[in-house]
Design a protein around this motif. Structure first.
Motif, PDB file in Angstrom:
ATOM      1  N   ALA A  67       1.628  12.311  -8.159  1.00 43.92           N
ATOM      2  CA  ALA A  67       0.004  12.091  -8.688  1.00 43.92           C
ATOM      3  C   ALA A  67      -0.383  12.588  -9.901  1.00 43.92           C
ATOM      4  O   ALA A  67      -0.972  12.011 -10.723  1.00 43.92           O
ATOM      5  CB  ALA A  67      -0.736  12.253  -7.378  1.00 43.92           C
ATOM      6  N   PHE A  68      -0.141  13.881  -9.916  1.00 40.18           N
ATOM      7  CA  PHE A  68      -0.427  14.641 -11.117  1.00 40.18           C
ATOM      8  C   PHE A  68      -0.068  14.033 -12.574  1.00 40.18           C
ATOM      9  O   PHE A  68      -0.662  13.703 -13.455  1.00 40.18           O
ATOM     10  CB  PHE A  68      -0.081  15.853 -11.045  1.00 40.18           C
ATOM     11  CG  PHE A  68      -1.146  17.073 -10.302  1.00 40.18           C
ATOM     12  CD1 PHE A  68      -2.589  16.900 -10.773  1.00 40.18           C
ATOM     13  CD2 PHE A  68      -0.755  17.810  -9.230  1.00 40.18           C
ATOM     14  CE1 PHE A  68      -3.477  17.832 -10.026  1.00 40.18           C
ATOM     15  CE2 PHE A  68      -1.802  18.601  -8.541  1.00 40.18           C
ATOM     16  CZ  PHE A  68      -3.055  18.578  -9.046  1.00 40.18           C
ATOM     17  N   ALA A  69       1.430  13.758 -12.391  1.00 40.05           N
ATOM     18  CA  ALA A  69       1.802  13.132 -13.548  1.00 40.05           C
ATOM     19  C   ALA A  69       1.416  11.695 -13.896  1.00 40.05           C
ATOM     20  O   ALA A  69       0.907  11.520 -15.143  1.00 40.05           O
ATOM     21  CB  ALA A  69       3.406  13.103 -13.533  1.00 40.05           C
ATOM     22  N   ALA A  77       3.903   6.053 -14.633  1.00 43.36           N
ATOM     23  CA  ALA A  77       3.329   7.229 -15.694  1.00 43.36           C
ATOM     24  C   ALA A  77       4.310   6.983 -16.994  1.00 43.36           C
ATOM     25  O   ALA A  77       3.618   6.733 -18.064  1.00 43.36           O
ATOM     26  CB  ALA A  77       3.599   8.659 -15.405  1.00 43.36           C
ATOM     27  N   ILE A  78       5.607   6.550 -16.724  1.00 40.75           N
ATOM     28  CA  ILE A  78       6.508   6.514 -18.087  1.00 40.75           C
ATOM     29  C   ILE A  78       5.931   4.968 -18.617  1.00 40.75           C
ATOM     30  O   ILE A  78       5.934   5.053 -20.018  1.00 40.75           O
ATOM     31  CB  ILE A  78       7.860   6.432 -17.755  1.00 40.75           C
ATOM     32  CG1 ILE A  78       8.536   7.957 -17.297  1.00 40.75           C
ATOM     33  CG2 ILE A  78       8.845   5.837 -18.762  1.00 40.75           C
ATOM     34  CD1 ILE A  78       9.812   8.337 -17.187  1.00 40.75           C
ATOM     35  N   LEU A  79       5.650   3.899 -17.859  1.00 43.86           N
ATOM     36  CA  LEU A  79       5.248   2.771 -18.617  1.00 43.86           C
ATOM     37  C   LEU A  79       4.066   3.005 -19.339  1.00 43.86           C
ATOM     38  O   LEU A  79       3.878   2.378 -20.465  1.00 43.86           O
ATOM     39  CB  LEU A  79       5.147   1.720 -17.378  1.00 43.86           C
ATOM     40  CG  LEU A  79       6.217   1.202 -17.025  1.00 43.86           C
ATOM     41  CD1 LEU A  79       6.133   0.218 -15.702  1.00 43.86           C
ATOM     42  CD2 LEU A  79       7.016   0.319 -18.034  1.00 43.86           C
ATOM     43  N   TYR A 123       9.277  12.405 -22.123  1.00 38.34           N
ATOM     44  CA  TYR A 123      10.357  13.340 -21.762  1.00 38.34           C
ATOM     45  C   TYR A 123      10.192  14.230 -20.859  1.00 38.34           C
ATOM     46  O   TYR A 123      11.005  14.488 -19.956  1.00 38.34           O
ATOM     47  CB  TYR A 123      10.968  13.985 -23.229  1.00 38.34           C
ATOM     48  CG  TYR A 123      10.246  15.573 -23.428  1.00 38.34           C
ATOM     49  CD1 TYR A 123      10.829  16.374 -22.795  1.00 38.34           C
ATOM     50  CD2 TYR A 123       9.617  15.616 -24.629  1.00 38.34           C
ATOM     51  CE1 TYR A 123      10.123  17.669 -22.849  1.00 38.34           C
ATOM     52  CE2 TYR A 123       9.285  16.816 -24.826  1.00 38.34           C
ATOM     53  CZ  TYR A 123       9.376  17.821 -23.971  1.00 38.34           C
ATOM     54  OH  TYR A 123       9.090  19.303 -24.299  1.00 38.34           O
ATOM     55  N   MET A 124       8.687  14.683 -20.691  1.00 37.39           N
ATOM     56  CA  MET A 124       8.464  15.332 -19.473  1.00 37.39           C
ATOM     57  C   MET A 124       8.736  14.826 -18.149  1.00 37.39           C
ATOM     58  O   MET A 124       9.047  15.269 -17.212  1.00 37.39           O
ATOM     59  CB  MET A 124       6.814  15.965 -19.542  1.00 37.39           C
ATOM     60  CG  MET A 124       6.680  17.092 -20.654  1.00 37.39           C
ATOM     61  SD  MET A 124       7.564  18.533 -20.117  1.00 37.39           S
ATOM     62  CE  MET A 124       6.539  19.416 -18.910  1.00 37.39           C
ATOM     63  N   ASN A 125       8.361  13.419 -18.175  1.00 37.25           N
ATOM     64  CA  ASN A 125       8.286  12.729 -16.884  1.00 37.25           C
ATOM     65  C   ASN A 125       9.755  12.301 -16.683  1.00 37.25           C
ATOM     66  O   ASN A 125      10.031  12.269 -15.341  1.00 37.25           O
ATOM     67  CB  ASN A 125       7.353  11.245 -17.268  1.00 37.25           C
ATOM     68  CG  ASN A 125       6.067  11.875 -17.140  1.00 37.25           C
ATOM     69  OD1 ASN A 125       5.506  12.564 -16.415  1.00 37.25           O
ATOM     70  ND2 ASN A 125       5.224  10.911 -17.685  1.00 37.25           N
ATOM     71  N   SER A 126      10.363  12.282 -17.637  1.00 41.18           N
ATOM     72  CA  SER A 126      11.879  11.853 -17.442  1.00 41.18           C
ATOM     73  C   SER A 126      12.680  12.977 -16.905  1.00 41.18           C
ATOM     74  O   SER A 126      13.569  12.700 -16.066  1.00 41.18           O
ATOM     75  CB  SER A 126      12.627  11.199 -18.645  1.00 41.18           C
ATOM     76  OG  SER A 126      12.402  12.209 -19.669  1.00 41.18           O
TER      77      SER A 126
END
Lengths: 130, 165, 89
Positions: free
Chosen positions: A19-21, C16-18, C41-44
């Motif tokens: 959720a945060f991300a 988020a990545i999209l 890259y943080m999300n990946s």
């Protein structure tokens, strides 16, 4: 009983992280100017990824003792995120990106100055690089 | 803290390297201690010319307290920023704030700038070349002077005590 | 319970990545695009860790660590380049 509680904690950590991300990326997408967009990823995404890593740490620690390696990534992310945010803000100021008109305060760095490039190496099109 | 010697020019860095090595290997066997110790001695000796003088930490206990306070603030900061982003009316009051620094050393200023970035609604944007002012961008701020006062009381005062008292 | 949470978290991170990708494509200025790729890259990292939980294998953490390090260094290098037009002074 204890097992259920631990599973609950893991599930909570994973969902909170996601959720945060997601909120951080939402901020990146729909805020008005670059300086405001910087806030979402630098704070919220870092905590989101940190939460996910801690959830995974608890998940793998359940079976064979504590696994502390993933703590290293968390610490690394929390140390490096402010540094890259600072560098990004610096390069945005260097390029004199326009802040939102509602922004108060007028830093010296954003005031326009005479172009320093000679005519033959003037920037091409919209590119800030010569 | 620990005084530097000829074999250990940067004791804190050496200790950190050893701990990180043991954490990466996920074991405390004798071999890992020896290998980690060797790396902890060799790496600081090789890269000493790149480093500035090590800062002295006068009050290690206060530093621990500071770290926990910042961790707590990170969580509140995230809840605040999430609320601001999700607010459909989008009522934000962004501002550039010039923060006058009283800290002197490079390392304490770095820690202060990182703390400001991670805590409520502010990102440190630029350190002027004279090393006296820090330019901060705030996402939602009503009273600028109150923000400056708050940062001074909450973060800069403890850092002054830890590093420069 | 964990399965359910895992699927929700995976969906959120993919979304988020999209969004990051959208900003990286649209982003009006260069720092915007760098910020988007940095966030991506943080999300990946999180995505890889979640995949590690899914297949119940903790070795995926090393890939995450490598991505974290290389991503940070490359962000700083590109920012340096934008600031000075040179990476090593």
């Amino acid at each position: 009983m204890l097992e259920t509680i631990i599973e609950g904690v893991i599930a909570f950590m994973l969902i909170a992280g996601g959720a945060f991300a997601f909120i951080g990326s939402l901020g990146l997408t729909h805020l008005k100017d670059f300086y405001m967009r910087l806030h979402g990823p630098s704070k919220t995404t870092t905590l989101g990824v940190g939460c996910t890593l801690i959830g995974s740490l608890i998940y793998f620690s359940r079976e064979d003792g504590p696994i502390i390696q993933e703590l290293l990534i968390t610490i690394f992310a929390f140390i490096t995120a402010p540094v890259s945010a600072h560098m990004l803000a610096k390069s945005a100021l260097h390029h004199k990106l326009k802040p939102d008109p509602r922004t108060r305060g007028n830093p010296v760095e954003l005031e326009s100055e005479k172009p320093k490039h000679a005519v033959e190496e003037a920037p091409q099109g919209d590119s800030p690089l010569p | 803290m620990i005084p530097p010697t000829r074999w250990l020019p940067m004791p804190v860095l050496s200790l950190l390297l050893l701990v990180v090595w043991l954490m990466l290997q996920q074991s405390v066997a004798l071999g890992q201690w020896i290998l980690g110790g060797l790396l902890a001695i060799l790496i600081p000796m090789i890269c000493r010319p790149f480093w500035e003088r090590q800062p002295t930490i006068k009050r290690p206990l206060k530093l621990v307290g500071y770290v926990f306070r910042v961790l707590g603030d990170i969580v509140t900061a995230n809840l605040q920023v999430s609320k601001l982003i999700l607010d459909p009316r989008g009522r934000m009051r962004p501002a550039f704030v010039e923060y006058p620094l009283t800290l002197k050393g490079n390392f304490p200023i770095t820690i202060l700038a990182s703390t400001i970035t991670m805590t409520p609604g502010t990102v440190s944007a630029h350190l002027r070349l004279d090393g006296r002012t820090l330019l901060i961008h705030a996402l939602d701020v009503g009273d600028i002077n109150a923000l400056i006062d708050d940062i001074h009381q909450r973060y800069e005062r403890p850092l002054l005590e830890i590093f420069e008292s | 319970m964990i399965d359910m949470a895992l699927w929700i978290a995976l969906a959120l991170f993919c979304a988020a990545i999209l969004l990051n990708f959208y900003r990286a494509v649209v982003g009006p200025s260069l720092p915007d695009r760098i910020l988007a790729v940095d966030t991506m890259y943080m999300n990946s990292i999180a995505l890889i860790v979640l995949f590690g939980i899914w297949v119940n294998n903790k070795d995926y953490f090393e890939a995450a660590l490598l991505i974290a390090m290389l991503g940070f260094v490359s962000t700083i290098a590109i920012c340096k380049y934008l600031l000075r037009g040179d990476i090593i002074e």
